[in-house]
Design a protein around this motif. Structure first.
Motif, PDB file in Angstrom:
ATOM      1  N   ASN A  67       0.815  -1.212   0.000  1.00  0.00           N
ATOM      2  CA  ASN A  67       0.000   0.000   0.000  1.00  0.00           C
ATOM      3  C   ASN A  67       0.855   1.271   0.000  1.00  0.00           C
ATOM      4  O   ASN A  67       0.332   2.363   0.099  1.00  0.00           O
ATOM      5  CB  ASN A  67      -0.954   0.016   1.201  1.00  0.00           C
ATOM      6  CG  ASN A  67      -0.222   0.029   2.528  1.00  0.00           C
ATOM      7  OD1 ASN A  67       0.984   0.237   2.592  1.00  0.00           O
ATOM      8  ND2 ASN A  67      -0.959  -0.202   3.598  1.00  0.00           N
ATOM      9  N   GLY A  68       2.178   1.120  -0.057  1.00  0.00           N
ATOM     10  CA  GLY A  68       3.060   2.271  -0.139  1.00  0.00           C
ATOM     11  C   GLY A  68       3.503   2.833   1.200  1.00  0.00           C
ATOM     12  O   GLY A  68       4.399   3.664   1.260  1.00  0.00           O
ATOM     13  N   LYS A  69       2.883   2.405   2.292  1.00  0.00           N
ATOM     14  CA  LYS A  69       3.217   2.970   3.600  1.00  0.00           C
ATOM     15  C   LYS A  69       4.607   2.559   4.090  1.00  0.00           C
ATOM     16  O   LYS A  69       5.160   3.211   4.968  1.00  0.00           O
ATOM     17  CB  LYS A  69       2.165   2.595   4.630  1.00  0.00           C
ATOM     18  CG  LYS A  69       0.834   3.270   4.384  1.00  0.00           C
ATOM     19  CD  LYS A  69      -0.168   2.935   5.463  1.00  0.00           C
ATOM     20  CE  LYS A  69      -1.491   3.648   5.181  1.00  0.00           C
ATOM     21  NZ  LYS A  69      -2.480   3.355   6.233  1.00  0.00           N
ATOM     22  N   ALA A  70       5.188   1.509   3.536  1.00  0.00           N
ATOM     23  CA  ALA A  70       6.524   1.080   3.947  1.00  0.00           C
ATOM     24  C   ALA A  70       7.625   1.738   3.129  1.00  0.00           C
ATOM     25  O   ALA A  70       8.800   1.529   3.381  1.00  0.00           O
ATOM     26  CB  ALA A  70       6.650  -0.437   3.835  1.00  0.00           C
ATOM     27  N   SER A  71       7.266   2.566   2.168  1.00  0.00           N
ATOM     28  CA  SER A  71       8.260   3.212   1.299  1.00  0.00           C
ATOM     29  C   SER A  71       9.376   3.908   2.062  1.00  0.00           C
ATOM     30  O   SER A  71      10.547   3.788   1.679  1.00  0.00           O
ATOM     31  CB  SER A  71       7.582   4.191   0.349  1.00  0.00           C
ATOM     32  OG  SER A  71       6.736   3.515  -0.522  1.00  0.00           O
TER      33      SER A  71
END
Length: 60
Positions: free
Chosen positions: A46-50
């Motif tokens: 979901n992109g939150k770990a980018s």
């Protein structure tokens, strides 16, 4: 783990012995992880770990 200076077989033996002291022994099964469960899933990022990841370029 050949080629790894950090490998300590005595530590591995000690860990398995401690697990057996707590959970008991189960003849006929592997000494650890004897249940053999298998799970399957789908990872949807979901992109939150980018901010926590790094992209490495392939050099091959």
């Amino acid at each position: 783990m050949e080629g790894t200076d950090d490998y300590k077989p005595e530590l591995a033996r000690e860990a398995v012995n401690v697990i057996e002291n707590v959970a008991g022994t189960h003849p006929g099964y592997r000494r650890v992880h004897a249940r053999g469960y298998v799970y399957e899933g789908v990872f949807t990022p979901n992109g939150k770990a980018s901010p926590l990841t790094v992209v490495f370029a392939s050099t091959g």
